[in-house]
Design an enzyme around this catalytic site. Structure first.
Site, PDB file in Angstrom:
ATOM      1  N   TYR A   3       8.619   0.706  -1.502  1.00 38.84           N
ATOM      2  CA  TYR A   3       8.510  -0.402  -2.448  1.00 38.84           C
ATOM      3  C   TYR A   3       9.907  -0.789  -2.951  1.00 38.84           C
ATOM      4  O   TYR A   3      10.880  -0.040  -2.790  1.00 38.84           O
ATOM      5  CB  TYR A   3       7.591   0.008  -3.603  1.00 38.84           C
ATOM      6  CG  TYR A   3       7.406  -1.034  -4.673  1.00 38.84           C
ATOM      7  CD1 TYR A   3       6.865  -2.281  -4.373  1.00 38.84           C
ATOM      8  CD2 TYR A   3       7.774  -0.776  -5.993  1.00 38.84           C
ATOM      9  CE1 TYR A   3       6.707  -3.235  -5.357  1.00 38.84           C
ATOM     10  CE2 TYR A   3       7.612  -1.728  -6.982  1.00 38.84           C
ATOM     11  CZ  TYR A   3       7.083  -2.957  -6.653  1.00 38.84           C
ATOM     12  OH  TYR A   3       6.930  -3.907  -7.631  1.00 38.84           O
TER      13      TYR A   3
ATOM     14  N   ASN B 140      11.501  -0.726  -5.620  1.00 40.40           N
ATOM     15  CA  ASN B 140      12.289   0.101  -6.536  1.00 40.40           C
ATOM     16  C   ASN B 140      12.535   1.520  -6.027  1.00 40.40           C
ATOM     17  O   ASN B 140      13.043   2.357  -6.758  1.00 40.40           O
ATOM     18  CB  ASN B 140      11.629   0.159  -7.916  1.00 40.40           C
ATOM     19  CG  ASN B 140      10.286   0.875  -7.914  1.00 40.40           C
ATOM     20  OD1 ASN B 140       9.846   1.399  -6.904  1.00 40.40           O
ATOM     21  ND2 ASN B 140       9.621   0.882  -9.067  1.00 40.40           N
ATOM     22  N   LYS B 141      12.204   1.787  -4.764  1.00 39.65           N
ATOM     23  CA  LYS B 141      12.337   3.145  -4.248  1.00 39.65           C
ATOM     24  C   LYS B 141      13.764   3.399  -3.719  1.00 39.65           C
ATOM     25  O   LYS B 141      14.594   2.499  -3.659  1.00 39.65           O
ATOM     26  CB  LYS B 141      11.292   3.391  -3.162  1.00 39.65           C
ATOM     27  CG  LYS B 141       9.865   3.369  -3.704  1.00 39.65           C
ATOM     28  CD  LYS B 141       9.672   4.346  -4.844  1.00 39.65           C
ATOM     29  CE  LYS B 141       8.215   4.548  -5.254  1.00 39.65           C
ATOM     30  NZ  LYS B 141       7.627   3.397  -5.930  1.00 39.65           N
ATOM     31  N   ILE B 142      14.021   4.662  -3.330  1.00 40.15           N
ATOM     32  CA  ILE B 142      15.358   5.062  -2.887  1.00 40.15           C
ATOM     33  C   ILE B 142      15.858   4.144  -1.772  1.00 40.15           C
ATOM     34  O   ILE B 142      17.004   3.678  -1.775  1.00 40.15           O
ATOM     35  CB  ILE B 142      15.368   6.528  -2.394  1.00 40.15           C
ATOM     36  CG1 ILE B 142      14.900   7.482  -3.499  1.00 40.15           C
ATOM     37  CG2 ILE B 142      16.744   6.911  -1.854  1.00 40.15           C
ATOM     38  CD1 ILE B 142      15.931   7.884  -4.490  1.00 40.15           C
TER      39      ILE B 142
END
Length: 373
Positions: free
Chosen positions: A184, A186-188
């Site tokens: 998604y 906002n993930k790493i």
């Protein structure tokens, strides 16, 4: 507060490499998840990064979890143990397969599930356990795997927030029968929307691929199993490849942000900072803190003060034992989770983007210090 002065919780770190990679995939016509080179290359490379043999790319971390539970053969009447403090997606994976989520309370140091509580929750209906590596700190996977082996439980790691985190030197995602990652925004690393199931089991990999792609058989439109359409597109995979090439840098930046927060917040009474156990490598997906009574204000009061100054925050997750639709489900077990409930009421995470600079972090921490009574 003007938009340009706001500090968001997260901003995707997207550059020209990602743009060119997606454009190249478009020029090759890789607009679906059924053909092209970007998708299998991304699956292979990310699986190798996670210490696994096989990767099955899907539409989201949520569908990765749902697919993994389905591939494990878990269904109506079964129970799935899982971290109480987690995104609702973890429980939805059990729910949409007809199974019941059984929450395991958190321990108070890392906020991950407490391994010492697992065996007391196992029944004849228990088929699997989903440990969630919360906010980037790995669970104690050696203990969890030993319990799972004793009780013949499937282990599905929820690695939505832990790309690159390790426990005792081993990658999260490489311990269980399967692991589920989210890409998604906002993930790493991100593919916009997207996810992946990783595994070292060739038979499970084949089953995951079948269930991901509508269960097409031979002949093509002959279906022996009710499956899903959870295919990632080639365009998303191309974005993922460009992001994966930068993942070590992204993790270094996450740890820089965390270290800077620790430097500024470490001497403020009434704040519990995130832990990093000696056996762990924490990737600090989000920099989360818990507000204690000594701070003199509640979490909600502090969040409101920060919001007025253009600083975004997000609360911890509402624990699974408190979710209304899960409590209404047939077979629900009323499991007290006091630690997870306390995290929900008193915890939140601060702006944690890779690109957050020292002056911005100092601004956040200065506002927190000033708010203390």
């Amino acid at each position: 507060m003007s938009a340009q002065n706001r500090i968001p919780v997260h901003e995707p770190d997207i550059g020209e490499d990602e743009i060119q990679s997606v454009l190249a995939a478009l020029r090759r016509g890789e607009i679906s998840g059924s053909f092209g080179k970007a998708l299998p290359e991304f699956e292979e490379r990310f699986a190798a990064f996670a210490g696994c043999k096989f990767g099955i790319a899907v539409t989201s971390g949520t569908t990765a979890l749902q697919l993994a539970v389905a591939a494990a053969g878990i269904g109506r009447g079964d129970e799935v143990l899982m971290s109480a403090s987690t995104n609702i997606a973890t429980s939805l994976a059990a729910y949409h397969n007809g199974a019941v989520s059984v929450p395991i309370d958190s321990e108070a140091v890392t906020w991950n599930l407490d391994p010492d509580l697992i065996e007391g929750l196992i029944t004849t209906k228990t088929k699997a356990i989903i440990p969630v590596h919360l906010f980037g700190h790995p669970c104690e996977m050696d203990k969890i795997m030993a319990i799972a082996r004793r009780h013949n439980l499937v282990v599905i790691e929820d690695c939505a927030e832990s790309h690159g985190a390790t426990w005792q030197g081993r990658m999260t995602g490489s311990f269980g029968d399967m692991a589920c990652f989210s890409f998604y925004a906002n993930k790493i690393i991100t593919t916009g929307e997207g996810g992946m199931v990783t595994t070292n089991d060739a038979a499970l990999a084949d089953k995951l691929r079948l269930l991901r792609n509508l269960g097409f058989g031979k002949p093509r439109f002959y279906h022996e199993v009710p499956a899903f359409n959870f295919r990632m597109t080639g365009m998303q995979a191309a974005l993922g490849l460009a992001q994966l090439a930068k993942i070590d840098h992204f993790i270094t930046e996450k740890r820089r942000v965390a270290a800077t927060y620790g430097e500024f917040l470490g001497n403020i009474p009434g704040i519990q900072l995130p832990a990093e156990l000696p056996e762990a490598f924490n990737v600090y997906w989000m920099y989360a803190i818990v507000i204690k009574p000594e701070f003199g204000r509640s979490r909600d009061e502090l969040a409101a003060i920060l919001s007025e100054q253009g600083i975004e925050t997000r609360t911890f997750f509402c624990p699974m034992n408190m979710q209304p639709f899960l409590r209404a489900q047939d077979g629900h077990r009323d499991i007290p989770c006091p630690v997870a409930e306390g995290l929900w009421s008193d915890g939140f995470y601060l702006p944690s983007g890779n690109q957050l600079d020292r002056p911005s972090i100092a601004r956040v921490c200065g506002a927190i210090a000033k708010a203390r009574r």
